[in-house]
Design an enzyme around this catalytic site. Sequence first.
Site, PDB file in Angstrom:
ATOM      1  N   TRP A 351     -15.685  -9.178  10.717  1.00 19.97           N
ATOM      2  CA  TRP A 351     -14.839  -8.244  11.478  1.00 19.97           C
ATOM      3  C   TRP A 351     -14.415  -7.070  10.611  1.00 19.97           C
ATOM      4  O   TRP A 351     -14.056  -6.015  11.114  1.00 19.97           O
ATOM      5  CB  TRP A 351     -13.607  -8.969  12.030  1.00 19.97           C
ATOM      6  CG  TRP A 351     -12.558  -9.308  10.998  1.00 19.97           C
ATOM      7  CD1 TRP A 351     -12.677 -10.204   9.980  1.00 19.97           C
ATOM      8  CD2 TRP A 351     -11.248  -8.752  10.880  1.00 19.97           C
ATOM      9  NE1 TRP A 351     -11.524 -10.253   9.239  1.00 19.97           N
ATOM     10  CE2 TRP A 351     -10.617  -9.371   9.765  1.00 19.97           C
ATOM     11  CE3 TRP A 351     -10.537  -7.806  11.601  1.00 19.97           C
ATOM     12  CZ2 TRP A 351      -9.319  -9.058   9.366  1.00 19.97           C
ATOM     13  CZ3 TRP A 351      -9.251  -7.489  11.198  1.00 19.97           C
ATOM     14  CH2 TRP A 351      -8.657  -8.116  10.087  1.00 19.97           C
ATOM     15  N   ASP A 352     -14.493  -7.245   9.275  1.00 20.49           N
ATOM     16  CA  ASP A 352     -14.213  -6.152   8.344  1.00 20.49           C
ATOM     17  C   ASP A 352     -14.992  -4.908   8.783  1.00 20.49           C
ATOM     18  O   ASP A 352     -14.537  -3.780   8.642  1.00 20.49           O
ATOM     19  CB  ASP A 352     -14.681  -6.467   6.911  1.00 20.49           C
ATOM     20  CG  ASP A 352     -14.295  -7.848   6.409  1.00 20.49           C
ATOM     21  OD1 ASP A 352     -14.102  -8.747   7.240  1.00 20.49           O
ATOM     22  OD2 ASP A 352     -14.216  -8.028   5.183  1.00 20.49           O
ATOM     23  N   GLU A 479      -5.730 -15.968   7.950  1.00 17.35           N
ATOM     24  CA  GLU A 479      -6.430 -17.256   7.938  1.00 17.35           C
ATOM     25  C   GLU A 479      -5.550 -18.420   7.507  1.00 17.35           C
ATOM     26  O   GLU A 479      -5.964 -19.567   7.577  1.00 17.35           O
ATOM     27  CB  GLU A 479      -7.648 -17.171   7.006  1.00 17.35           C
ATOM     28  CG  GLU A 479      -8.688 -16.204   7.511  1.00 17.35           C
ATOM     29  CD  GLU A 479      -9.952 -16.206   6.685  1.00 17.35           C
ATOM     30  OE1 GLU A 479      -9.916 -16.687   5.542  1.00 17.35           O
ATOM     31  OE2 GLU A 479     -10.974 -15.727   7.194  1.00 17.35           O
ATOM     32  N   LYS A 570      -1.574 -14.654   4.682  1.00 21.33           N
ATOM     33  CA  LYS A 570      -2.617 -14.254   3.740  1.00 21.33           C
ATOM     34  C   LYS A 570      -2.815 -12.740   3.755  1.00 21.33           C
ATOM     35  O   LYS A 570      -3.038 -12.100   2.743  1.00 21.33           O
ATOM     36  CB  LYS A 570      -3.915 -14.960   4.135  1.00 21.33           C
ATOM     37  CG  LYS A 570      -5.092 -14.633   3.247  1.00 21.33           C
ATOM     38  CD  LYS A 570      -6.344 -15.403   3.660  1.00 21.33           C
ATOM     39  CE  LYS A 570      -7.484 -15.131   2.686  1.00 21.33           C
ATOM     40  NZ  LYS A 570      -8.747 -15.733   3.095  1.00 21.33           N
ATOM     41  N   GLN A 571      -2.758 -12.166   4.959  1.00 21.00           N
ATOM     42  CA  GLN A 571      -3.111 -10.752   5.133  1.00 21.00           C
ATOM     43  C   GLN A 571      -2.466 -10.257   6.420  1.00 21.00           C
ATOM     44  O   GLN A 571      -2.041 -11.064   7.243  1.00 21.00           O
ATOM     45  CB  GLN A 571      -4.621 -10.624   5.197  1.00 21.00           C
ATOM     46  CG  GLN A 571      -5.256 -11.347   6.366  1.00 21.00           C
ATOM     47  CD  GLN A 571      -6.735 -11.616   6.142  1.00 21.00           C
ATOM     48  OE1 GLN A 571      -7.095 -12.686   5.681  1.00 21.00           O
ATOM     49  NE2 GLN A 571      -7.572 -10.669   6.492  1.00 21.00           N
TER      50      GLN A 571
HETATM   51  C1  BGC Z   1     -10.518 -12.690   4.815  1.00 20.62           C
HETATM   52  C2  BGC Z   1     -11.205 -12.314   6.127  1.00 20.62           C
HETATM   53  C3  BGC Z   1     -12.403 -11.468   5.807  1.00 20.62           C
HETATM   54  C4  BGC Z   1     -13.326 -12.151   4.822  1.00 20.62           C
HETATM   55  C5  BGC Z   1     -14.473 -11.265   4.400  1.00 20.62           C
HETATM   56  C6  BGC Z   1     -11.525 -13.384   3.923  1.00 20.62           C
HETATM   57  O1  BGC Z   1     -10.911 -13.728   2.708  1.00 20.62           O
HETATM   58  O2  BGC Z   1      -9.420 -13.527   5.056  1.00 20.62           O
HETATM   59  O3  BGC Z   1     -10.310 -11.610   6.943  1.00 20.62           O
HETATM   60  O4  BGC Z   1     -13.091 -11.185   6.994  1.00 20.62           O
HETATM   61  O5  BGC Z   1     -12.610 -12.521   3.670  1.00 20.62           O
HETATM   62  O6  BGC Z   1     -14.012 -10.135   3.759  1.00 20.62           O
END
Ligand code: BGC
Length: 739
Positions: A351-352, A479, A570-571
């Site tokens: 999704w990035d 996550e 986490k984000q």
């Molecule tokens: C992040 C995800 C991301 C993935 C790839 C993960 O650590 O939590 O949001 O899509 O890394 O960058």
Amino acid sequence: MLKIISNRLTEEQYNIEEEALNASLFTTGNGYIGVRGSFEEYGSLRIQGAYIRGVIDEIIEVMEPFPDNEYMKKYYIDEDKLKEFEYQDSVINNLDFLLLRISIDGETFYPWEGKLLSWERYIESETAKLVRNVRWENSRGDITDFAFERFSSFADDHIYCIRVRITPINHCKKVEVISGIDKRVKTGGQKITSVLNESADKNVTYVHTLMGKKYGFETGITTVSNIFPAEAEWTGVSKDGLIYNTASFDAEKGREYTVEKCVYIVSSREGETAEPHVAGRRYEEYFGEHISEYRKIFEMADIDIKGDEKADVGVRFANYHSIISASHTDSIHSVAAKGLTGERYNDFVWWDCEVYQLPIFIYTAPEIAKKILMYRYRLLEQSRKNAKAAGLKGAKYAFCSSVEGDERVWMYARHPFMQVHINADIAWGIIHYYTVSGDIDFLRDYGMEMLTELCEFWKSRVELHNGRYEIRCVTGTDEHHPYVDNDAYTNYLVQFVLTKTTEYAKMFGMDNDYSEIANKLYQPIEDNGMIPQFDGYFDLSRNLEEAGGSNAVNFQMKSSGLYHKSQVIKQPDVMLIYSYLNMAPDGANYALNWDYYEKMCESSSSLSFAPHSICSADNGRMLSAYHYLIDTAYIDVYDIHKCGWQGVHSGCLVGAWYAVFRGIAGIVCREKYIEINPHMMPWWDKVTFSFYYKGSKYKVEMDNNSYLLETDSERDTVVIFKGEKCYINKENELVKKVR
Ligand code: BGC
């Protein structure tokens, strides 16, 4: 660590401990191929890597995580599947075509042999060239200068060029050159490739390789080497896993000799046959063609920051990495989480891609943005099958997308399977692209089909409870909290997608109407203006509950965090609604939410920094906006997440451009107007950059007193500058006071 010297991030001495990290940072590429910054004279495991976009196959992947606490056991890892897990799709490492060894009087130049009298290595961002200048003394006291350069051509995806200028400083010794291909490469520590055919003749080597058995892609690599002035006789040799051409000459003191190596790489991934290709042109010719193509993209994406060298250099370096991460010629594959700079994350498209990586291209290279979206269109049919297999309607895209569009996420990890927000993120990418570019042909011919299928997916995924639609049992963008109901980011974005698709359908005279679901889809908000990240979020502990110890740092930044009991995230999730989705939900309090979620975020995904920079800027906290901007641009230079050697964090780096454009310059391009709310860094002298909106070019020049926006557009553009409506066109620019 790299230092800024003469406006470049430079390695000023050879440091063996930083070799793997710097190999990621010094990747050269063109979106078709990425070649890690390993040395021509030695390409070892962890350091060497050359990846063609989408040349993926199956490897045995040794997994790192283990369920060592309650959270991991309950939510993160499915232990039965972990025991079953063995094979995974992965980008496959190409044979090492950098191989170029130079001996002086029988002693081969290696940085760790003899004496390094001087050393510098840097990427020249404005030409996409890797430069290494070395003065080396062998054990007999012979001093030689080597000036290495290499680049991946933006004029022809398949061309990679290397040049070394050799100058004997105090000797007239014999110089011997070996140039060709090292066949002994590995992917994930395993030998996946097998040679089908090879030849070495005079100054040409050729290897035809099978890149794995699952998809069975093949590659053909030809190298052509020359020495100027041409005094040497070449011979071909195949020995000990190397295939090369070799030549030698007696050097004259002080005279410059040039070795040029042109590499031609093709793969069956793009339907090419792996025939040898011998091109006999000079390095300078290839370089000239390359920079005239590269500069068009580089200059459009460039941001010039005066008065702050660190920010200026960092953002430019980040932009370089963004440019080389995306193919500008086709849609065979798309932009991966680590670009083409390493094996980690397997070259999957996440999704990035649509949320973080697409914007720079939407605004500075719309034709590349379209190619990125066309990759998703190619996988629409498979995504329909994915939805059907899940008992749902429409199209369900893979959270980790590989060659065919089936789900390739690590089968033992429970939570990513539930990150269905990917199906809103892709829709967002389409809407964002159309809103800014106005490319109605794309929307009509491809976009609407994807949007409709995605809305059909959501229609079958939402649940009606007490008169409102809800989206239950998902993982949002954070996550650390899987299995939640009504994730804020997901619910707000899905409503937006349903509304926009309905609006576009009307425009095209189609009768798809998702307004009933959109209107009744629950949009989480509390009376005090706070947006709960999901149902029950604020009832969790405000501390991170910890239990035991853990080594799984890449999976959990804080050891053994019991995230399911805690509000630590986490984000960003809620903060993306404001920063990347540009929504300010009715009744929500931006400052209150930002203050709260900033403190709850441990930023163990690098996807945190750019949104945080934007939120800080929007709320006038410029020092914090600056720190987050620096974290974004320097994530791997400073190795903030301690895994830069595995490949750069492309989704983070690309945020440097967006943090300046959207955060500091305060630009949001809406469908009918441009909204500007600038927040200049108090100590910056000036920021200059350009962007496209509806096919016209706009240029911004901003300092602490004034904001200048000019365009080449004949038509009037409506600009809402800090709430005040103005019009600009070719003759009429906008000049406003920033404060
Ligand atoms: C992040 C995800 C991301 C993935 C790839 C993960 O650590 O939590 O949001 O899509 O890394 O960058």
